[in-house]
Design a protein around this motif. Structure first.
Motif, mmCIF file in Angstrom:
data_model
loop_
_atom_site.group_PDB
_atom_site.id
_atom_site.type_symbol
_atom_site.label_atom_id
_atom_site.label_comp_id
_atom_site.label_asym_id
_atom_site.label_seq_id
_atom_site.Cartn_x
_atom_site.Cartn_y
_atom_site.Cartn_z
ATOM 1 N N ASN A 2 7.895 2.508 13.935
ATOM 2 C CA ASN A 2 7.699 1.080 13.727
ATOM 3 C C ASN A 2 6.199 0.794 13.662
ATOM 4 N N PHE A 3 5.867 -0.455 13.412
ATOM 5 C CA PHE A 3 4.463 -0.814 13.216
ATOM 6 C C PHE A 3 3.627 -0.481 14.446
ATOM 7 N N ARG A 4 4.133 -0.820 15.613
ATOM 8 C CA ARG A 4 3.358 -0.602 16.837
ATOM 9 C C ARG A 4 3.034 0.872 17.046
ATOM 10 N N SER A 5 3.959 1.753 16.697
ATOM 11 C CA SER A 5 3.739 3.186 16.895
ATOM 12 C C SER A 5 2.721 3.762 15.918
ATOM 13 N N MET A 6 2.387 3.008 14.868
ATOM 14 C CA MET A 6 1.496 3.512 13.826
ATOM 15 C C MET A 6 0.073 2.985 13.935
ATOM 16 N N VAL A 7 -0.179 2.102 14.900
ATOM 17 C CA VAL A 7 -1.528 1.545 15.045
ATOM 18 C C VAL A 7 -2.023 1.764 16.472
ATOM 19 N N PRO A 8 -3.345 1.768 16.681
ATOM 20 C CA PRO A 8 -3.889 1.889 18.040
ATOM 21 C C PRO A 8 -3.459 0.714 18.918
ATOM 22 N N VAL A 9 -3.487 0.935 20.218
ATOM 23 C CA VAL A 9 -3.060 -0.086 21.173
ATOM 24 C C VAL A 9 -3.858 -1.376 21.006
ATOM 25 N N ASP A 10 -5.173 -1.261 20.807
ATOM 26 C CA ASP A 10 -6.005 -2.454 20.700
ATOM 27 C C ASP A 10 -5.715 -3.244 19.425
ATOM 28 N N VAL A 11 -5.275 -2.552 18.369
ATOM 29 C CA VAL A 11 -4.938 -3.241 17.116
ATOM 30 C C VAL A 11 -3.647 -4.038 17.286
ATOM 31 N N HIS A 100 -1.831 -16.517 6.316
ATOM 32 C CA HIS A 100 -3.253 -16.285 6.038
ATOM 33 C C HIS A 100 -3.912 -15.494 7.165
ATOM 34 N N ALA A 101 -3.477 -15.748 8.398
ATOM 35 C CA ALA A 101 -4.043 -15.029 9.542
ATOM 36 C C ALA A 101 -3.619 -13.561 9.520
ATOM 37 N N PHE A 102 -2.373 -13.292 9.108
ATOM 38 C CA PHE A 102 -1.914 -11.901 9.044
ATOM 39 C C PHE A 102 -2.645 -11.141 7.942
ATOM 40 N N ARG A 103 -2.850 -11.786 6.809
ATOM 41 C CA ARG A 103 -3.591 -11.113 5.734
ATOM 42 C C ARG A 103 -5.009 -10.771 6.190
ATOM 43 N N GLY A 104 -5.635 -11.680 6.934
ATOM 44 C CA GLY A 104 -6.959 -11.403 7.473
ATOM 45 C C GLY A 104 -6.935 -10.280 8.491
ATOM 46 N N TYR A 105 -5.892 -10.247 9.302
ATOM 47 C CA TYR A 105 -5.718 -9.194 10.307
ATOM 48 C C TYR A 105 -5.596 -7.825 9.638
ATOM 49 N N VAL A 106 -4.786 -7.745 8.588
ATOM 50 C CA VAL A 106 -4.609 -6.484 7.862
ATOM 51 C C VAL A 106 -5.924 -6.028 7.244
ATOM 52 N N GLU A 107 -6.653 -6.956 6.650
ATOM 53 C CA GLU A 107 -7.929 -6.609 6.017
ATOM 54 C C GLU A 107 -8.964 -6.184 7.056
ATOM 55 N N ARG A 108 -9.011 -6.895 8.168
ATOM 56 C CA ARG A 108 -10.014 -6.618 9.205
ATOM 57 C C ARG A 108 -9.828 -5.224 9.800
ATOM 58 N N HIS A 109 -8.576 -4.830 10.007
ATOM 59 C CA HIS A 109 -8.300 -3.520 10.610
ATOM 60 C C HIS A 109 -7.990 -2.440 9.565
ATOM 61 N N ARG A 110 -8.096 -2.801 8.291
ATOM 62 C CA ARG A 110 -7.858 -1.856 7.196
ATOM 63 C C ARG A 110 -6.484 -1.190 7.328
ATOM 64 N N LEU A 111 -5.467 -2.039 7.386
ATOM 65 C CA LEU A 111 -4.106 -1.561 7.630
ATOM 66 C C LEU A 111 -3.261 -1.442 6.363
ATOM 67 N N GLU A 112 -3.880 -1.575 5.202
ATOM 68 C CA GLU A 112 -3.114 -1.518 3.961
ATOM 69 C C GLU A 112 -2.317 -0.217 3.845
ATOM 70 N N THR A 113 -2.949 0.900 4.194
ATOM 71 C CA THR A 113 -2.265 2.196 4.093
ATOM 72 C C THR A 113 -1.115 2.288 5.087
ATOM 73 N N VAL A 114 -1.322 1.773 6.291
ATOM 74 C CA VAL A 114 -0.264 1.786 7.307
ATOM 75 C C VAL A 114 0.944 0.981 6.832
ATOM 76 N N ILE A 115 0.690 -0.212 6.295
ATOM 77 C CA ILE A 115 1.776 -1.055 5.798
ATOM 78 C C ILE A 115 2.515 -0.353 4.660
ATOM 79 N N TYR A 116 1.756 0.277 3.777
ATOM 80 C CA TYR A 116 2.357 0.990 2.646
ATOM 81 C C TYR A 116 3.240 2.140 3.143
ATOM 82 N N GLN A 117 2.724 2.931 4.083
ATOM 83 C CA GLN A 117 3.490 4.062 4.606
ATOM 84 C C GLN A 117 4.775 3.596 5.284
#
Length: 234
Positions: A2-11, A100-117
């Motif tokens: 799931n999403f949480r398992s694919m990102v660092p705890v702080d993200v 809009h806040a989620f799109r900014g969150y994805v861009e800030r943490h560079r999560l495009e690849t994570v979302i794609y995977q």
């Protein structure tokens, strides 16, 4: 996965801290198919059911999702209407973040690849499930669906096995397995009779995962009593 398992705890924590906490009663709708994607919901507690309706109004339960999932993210990122309805299978707590806040969150943490995977893995999982169901016998179909749900929302119970909270009547497994309810109930009874799982109220306890996986691959079910003894009560 799931999403949480694919990102660092702080993200993950940043997402939770930026949103608004909301509680959803059992059976309430979190996201509705066809609606405008104005937010995402990070699920921090509870269980949700993902359902898709066709043009005739028939509903198909696609899967269950638990804590750590982000719901509605693809609609927000692609700017497209919701592709499915998400309802609370039991009481849930979610963190609501505007689009809009989620799109900014994805861009800030560079999560495009994570979302794609994550999206590709979900699509592949769904396609594998549908392909497997096309050639399996009835008991194998139910075993395959239960195996899928175990991967999605199963909770280890030590030596007792793996608990799968359904949050819905067992008969809904029939729609997921593309079979009649009566046949699905017989198959569940056979799996229980073989010592693979134990049936509870809106829950399953898988006690022999290896045997379940084997049946889900089309192997013969061993240790089954007569169909009359194996049929569970509704």
């Amino acid at each position: 996965m799931n999403f949480r398992s694919m990102v660092p705890v702080d993200v993950w924590r940043d997402l939770v801290d930026r949103g608004r906490r909301r509680t959803y009663p059992s059976n309430s709708v979190l996201l509705a198919q066809g609606e405008s994607p104005d937010c995402v919901i990070a699920l921090v507690d509870g269980l949700v059911k993902v359902v898709q309706s066709n043009e005739s109004g028939d509903e198909l339960t696609l899967t269950l999702r638990g804590p750590g999932e982000v719901l509605g993210e693809m609609g927000v990122l692609l700017g497209r209407p919701r592709s499915a309805t998400v309802t609370a299978a039991r009481r849930c707590t979610g963190i609501v973040l505007p689009a809009h806040a989620f799109r900014g969150y994805v861009e800030r943490h560079r999560l495009e690849t994570v979302i794609y995977q994550l999206t590709v893995e979900r699509l592949n999982s769904h396609e594998r499930l549908r392909a497997d169901l096309a050639h399996l016998p009835p008991t194998g179909r139910v075993a395959r669906v239960v195996s899928h749900l175990a991967d999605e929302v199963g909770y280890p119970q030590g030596e007792a096995g793996l608990l799968v909270e359904l949050g819905m009547p067992r008969t809904e497994l029939a729609t997921m397995a593309a079979m009649r309810r009566s046949s699905a109930l017989v198959a569940l009874g056979q799996l229980q009779s073989a010592g693979i799982l134990t049936l509870g109220r809106r829950r399953l306890l898988i006690t022999d995962m290896g045997h379940l996986r084997a049946v889900a691959r089309g192997e013969e079910l061993c240790g089954v009593k007569s169909s009359e003894d194996a049929t569970p009560a509704m």
